[in-house]
Design an enzyme around this catalytic site. Structure first.
Site, PDB file in Angstrom:
ATOM      1  N   PRO A   1      -9.422   5.119   5.653  1.00  0.00           N
ATOM      2  CA  PRO A   1      -8.466   5.173   4.549  1.00  0.00           C
ATOM      3  C   PRO A   1      -7.222   6.025   4.816  1.00  0.00           C
ATOM      4  CG  PRO A   1     -10.328   6.580   4.115  1.00  0.00           C
ATOM      5  CD  PRO A   1     -10.649   5.868   5.379  1.00  0.00           C
TER       6      PRO A   1
ATOM      7  N   GLY B   1      -6.347  -1.061   8.043  1.00  0.00           N
ATOM      8  CA  GLY B   1      -6.691   0.031   7.131  1.00  0.00           C
ATOM      9  C   GLY B   1      -8.119  -0.117   6.635  1.00  0.00           C
ATOM     10  N   GLY B   2      -8.784   1.004   6.362  1.00  0.00           N
ATOM     11  CA  GLY B   2     -10.139   0.967   5.811  1.00  0.00           C
ATOM     12  C   GLY B   2     -11.106   0.315   6.772  1.00  0.00           C
ATOM     13  N   ASP B   3     -11.868  -0.660   6.265  1.00  0.00           N
ATOM     14  CA  ASP B   3     -12.782  -1.424   7.110  1.00  0.00           C
ATOM     15  C   ASP B   3     -12.170  -2.800   7.326  1.00  0.00           C
ATOM     16  OD1 ASP B   3     -15.821  -1.635   8.082  1.00  0.00           O
ATOM     17  OD2 ASP B   3     -15.182  -3.533   7.197  1.00  0.00           O
TER      18      ASP B   3
ATOM     19  N   GLU C   1       0.536  47.822  28.282  1.00  0.00           N
ATOM     20  CA  GLU C   1      -0.460  46.766  28.103  1.00  0.00           C
ATOM     21  C   GLU C   1       0.159  45.389  27.915  1.00  0.00           C
ATOM     22  OE1 GLU C   1      -3.352  47.513  25.032  1.00  0.00           O
ATOM     23  OE2 GLU C   1      -3.917  49.391  26.017  1.00  0.00           O
TER      24      GLU C   1
ATOM     25  N   THR D   1     -14.247   2.087   4.352  1.00  0.00           N
ATOM     26  CA  THR D   1     -13.379   1.360   3.437  1.00  0.00           C
ATOM     27  C   THR D   1     -12.831   2.298   2.362  1.00  0.00           C
ATOM     28  OG1 THR D   1     -13.216  -0.624   2.098  1.00  0.00           O
ATOM     29  CG2 THR D   1     -15.261   0.622   1.906  1.00  0.00           C
TER      30      THR D   1
ATOM     31  N   MET E   1      -6.148  -3.872  -4.252  1.00  0.00           N
ATOM     32  CA  MET E   1      -4.875  -4.564  -4.498  1.00  0.00           C
ATOM     33  C   MET E   1      -4.738  -4.909  -5.977  1.00  0.00           C
ATOM     34  SD  MET E   1      -4.777  -7.026  -1.142  1.00  0.00           S
ATOM     35  CE  MET E   1      -6.521  -7.458  -1.125  1.00  0.00           C
TER      36      MET E   1
ATOM     37  N   ASP F   1      -1.499  -2.525  10.847  1.00  0.00           N
ATOM     38  CA  ASP F   1      -0.916  -2.805   9.534  1.00  0.00           C
ATOM     39  C   ASP F   1      -0.113  -1.613   9.055  1.00  0.00           C
ATOM     40  OD1 ASP F   1      -2.189  -5.203   9.483  1.00  0.00           O
ATOM     41  OD2 ASP F   1      -3.945  -4.470   8.411  1.00  0.00           O
TER      42      ASP F   1
ATOM     43  N   LYS G   1       5.667  -4.671   9.385  1.00  0.00           N
ATOM     44  CA  LYS G   1       7.128  -4.541   9.304  1.00  0.00           C
ATOM     45  C   LYS G   1       7.874  -5.624  10.078  1.00  0.00           C
ATOM     46  CE  LYS G   1       8.095   0.323   8.675  1.00  0.00           C
ATOM     47  NZ  LYS G   1       7.812   1.384   9.612  1.00  0.00           N
TER      48      LYS G   1
HETATM   49  N1  SAH Z   1      -9.450  -3.177   4.563  1.00  0.00           N
HETATM   50  C1  SAH Z   1      -8.998  -2.235   3.565  1.00  0.00           C
HETATM   51  C2  SAH Z   1      -8.438  -2.922   2.338  1.00  0.00           C
HETATM   52  C3  SAH Z   1      -7.210  -3.730   2.588  1.00  0.00           C
HETATM   53  S1  SAH Z   1      -6.546  -4.395   1.130  1.00  0.00           S
HETATM   54  C4  SAH Z   1     -10.147  -1.278   3.211  1.00  0.00           C
HETATM   55  O1  SAH Z   1     -11.273  -1.489   3.634  1.00  0.00           O
HETATM   56  O2  SAH Z   1      -9.889  -0.299   2.500  1.00  0.00           O
HETATM   57  C5  SAH Z   1      -5.368  -3.166   0.676  1.00  0.00           C
HETATM   58  C6  SAH Z   1      -5.849  -2.402  -0.537  1.00  0.00           C
HETATM   59  O3  SAH Z   1      -6.798  -1.441  -0.146  1.00  0.00           O
HETATM   60  C7  SAH Z   1      -4.774  -1.607  -1.242  1.00  0.00           C
HETATM   61  O4  SAH Z   1      -4.028  -2.419  -2.137  1.00  0.00           O
HETATM   62  C8  SAH Z   1      -5.624  -0.598  -1.990  1.00  0.00           C
HETATM   63  O5  SAH Z   1      -6.208  -1.174  -3.136  1.00  0.00           O
HETATM   64  C9  SAH Z   1      -6.731  -0.331  -0.998  1.00  0.00           C
HETATM   65  N2  SAH Z   1      -6.481   0.865  -0.186  1.00  0.00           N
HETATM   66  C10 SAH Z   1      -6.312   0.929   1.139  1.00  0.00           C
HETATM   67  N3  SAH Z   1      -6.174   2.212   1.544  1.00  0.00           N
HETATM   68  C11 SAH Z   1      -6.246   2.969   0.445  1.00  0.00           C
HETATM   69  C12 SAH Z   1      -6.183   4.366   0.192  1.00  0.00           C
HETATM   70  N4  SAH Z   1      -6.013   5.251   1.176  1.00  0.00           N
HETATM   71  N5  SAH Z   1      -6.307   4.794  -1.085  1.00  0.00           N
HETATM   72  C13 SAH Z   1      -6.499   3.913  -2.090  1.00  0.00           C
HETATM   73  N6  SAH Z   1      -6.574   2.603  -1.908  1.00  0.00           N
HETATM   74  C14 SAH Z   1      -6.451   2.126  -0.661  1.00  0.00           C
END
Ligand code: SAH
Length: 464
Positions: free
Chosen positions: A225, A301-303, A22, A331, A383, A248, A270
């Site tokens: 995030p 990052g985030g929004d 097989e 965010t 931050m 970023d 960087k």
């Molecule tokens: N535009 C991003 C924020 C940029 S300012 C947003 O909407 O989330 C960068 C800050 O975002 C960091 O200093 C921290 O306070 C926060 N941050 C971003 N990613 C994060 C994560 N995965 N966990 C916790 N805090 C985060």
């Protein structure tokens, strides 16, 4: 990655398999899809294998494999399902210089055969290095359902048309043409039959030769995030189509992986400029790329609209007359609050929530501390690590209760996410003690659900 996937040219090559049961049948079914010459050694071959030999699809030798039998082979499969026999086959194969696979024995094999989704000439190979065959099967099933059966035919016809398509300039124009073919024109044409595909290609080429190149565009895109599953479908698509991705430091590598392979990735967290790349340099970079007609994804990052210095970049892009759009993201406050099982707003507690930054361009950021110090207020502080002592001082000075709950969420939504419950009175000490190196979101006025606010704890992400 211990096993590196490659596609082996089998045309005119010799593949040898020892075994007649097989396991041998299963491998042969795959191997017979190739263009290799296949020789099977089996003392007692199954009727199916005999049948394949009768149809000339394989050459069958009803004896044991012996040294010299695999001397011109590129691949040898040991499929006798017997350790001693398989070890012997391996030796014979190795002596002949072939790569050897022992069926169902990852450890002693030099290569493994992946799960395959076959839309020849389009082939998808799935491997888990033996870690999760079940997973490989379910991915295969998903892809089988997703990739239309006609894909192979479209690809074959497309391949013949490659030369004609060279009338389009190399790069974006040609890519757009092929995308249009595989996404739209091809599938539409094939519904009328295979013969309709080639005329449709000619027509499509004419259309593309007569359309002006797409102008440059910048999509300011929120990457969320960190967890790639928290990326929006729209962001995924933007990444998929990007010529240039300017990102970023906070954007996770798993998300960057989703960018088109040919896309240029620029890390403005960087490159040469140090940790705080001069904003003008970033603006210039975005404009430079988009001016060449590139589809630029400015990935944040985030929004992108939250503490993202977005407006400065939009102004620069607009001044250069370049089209732009915003793709919203999740965010970090949203991800962090989900991690602690709370709501950002709650009936009877807080009807508003503030997104604060601990510092701005001028240093520590000032806010309406008095109103924030009132009981029940909630703020998500971005931050805030470096400014925690300042924030604490201002809030206490304006009458906030030292026992107000504070939660620190580091690396929200990432595998190394950490949650620490604290209070206003001990915020700076708790932060120092926790030694957080990743990005941290600080919640003022929120405790993790079901955790004593007085204790500092790492808590699990799941809620019972
Ligand atoms: N535009 C991003 C924020 C940029 S300012 C947003 O909407 O989330 C960068 C800050 O975002 C960091 O200093 C921290 O306070 C926060 N941050 C971003 N990613 C994060 C994560 N995965 N966990 C916790 N805090 C985060």
């Amino acid at each position: 990655m211990e096993h590196f996937p490659i596609f082996l040219d089998t045309k005119g090559q010799h593949i040898v398999l020892s075994g007649g049961g097989e396991a041998a049948e299963a491998k042969l079914r795959l191997l017979m899809k190739t263009e290799a010459r296949i020789t099977v050694f089996a003392v007692a071959p199954s009727a199916t294998i005999e049948g394949w030999a009768a149809e000339d699809r394989i050459t069958l030798r009803t004896r044991q494999i012996t040294s010299g039998d695999a001397d011109d082979a590129v691949l040898v499969y040991a499929a006798d399902e017997d350790d001693a026999l398989d070890a012997r086959t391996k030796q014979i194969g190795r002596a002949g210089g072939a790569l050897v696979n022992i069926v169902d024995n990852l450890h002693d094999s030099q290569f493994i055969t992946p799960a395959i989704v076959d839309r020849d000439p389009v082939t998808v190979a799935i491997g888990t290095e033996g870690a999760a065959p079940v997973l490989a099967r379910s991915i295969k099933a998903e892809l089988e359902a997703r990739l239309p059966a006609s894909l192979g035919v479209l690809a074959r016809i497309g391949k013949r048309f490659r030369h004609a398509a060279e009338a389009l300039p190399f790069g974006r124009a040609r890519r757009d043409f092929w995308r249009d073919y595989y996404d739209h024109a091809g599938p539409r044409a094939i519904r009328e039959g295979e013969a309709a595909v080639e005329p449709a290609l000619h027509e499509l080429l004419d259309t593309h030769l007569n359309t002006k190149a797409r102008p440059g565009h910048v999509a300011f895109t929120g990457a969320g995030p960190g967890d790639p599953e928290l990326l929006t479908l729209k962001a995924r698509r933007a990444l998929d189509e990007a010529d240039v991705v300017i990102h970023d430091r906070l954007v996770s590598p798993q998300i960057l992986e989703l960018a088109r392979r040919e896309a240029i990735l620029v890390d403005v967290g960087k490159i040469g400029f140090g940790p705080s790349t001069a904003q003008e340099d970033i603006n210039r970079l975005i404009v430079e790329h988009a001016s060449t007609g590139a589809q630029v994804v400015r990935l944040k990052g985030g929004d992108a609209t939250v503490f993202g210095r977005l407006d400065e970049e939009i102004d620069a892009v607009e001044d250069a007359g370049i089209a732009w759009s915003i793709v919203p993201g999740i965010t970090s406050a949203s991800a962090a609050v989900a991690a602690i099982g709370q709501s950002l707003t709650k009936r009877g507690r807080n009807a508003s929530v503030r997104l604060l930054t601990g510092h701005d361009m001028k240093g520590f950021a000032d806010h309406d501390w008095r109103s924030l110090a009132r009981p029940g207020e909630v703020a998500a502080i971005y931050m805030g690590k470096a400014s925690s002592r300042f924030v604490q001082g201002r809030l206490l000075m304006h009458g906030a209760d030292g026992a107000t709950p504070i939660t620190l969420v580091e690396n929200a939504s990432r595998p190394d996410q950490r949650i620490v419950a604290s209070r206003l009175e001990s915020l700076p000490q708790d932060l120092t003690e926790a030694g957080m190196n990743g990005p941290v979101l600080i919640f003022f006025g929120l405790a993790p659900r079901a955790v004593e606010t007085s204790q500092i704890t790492d808590i699990a992400q799941e809620f019972a």
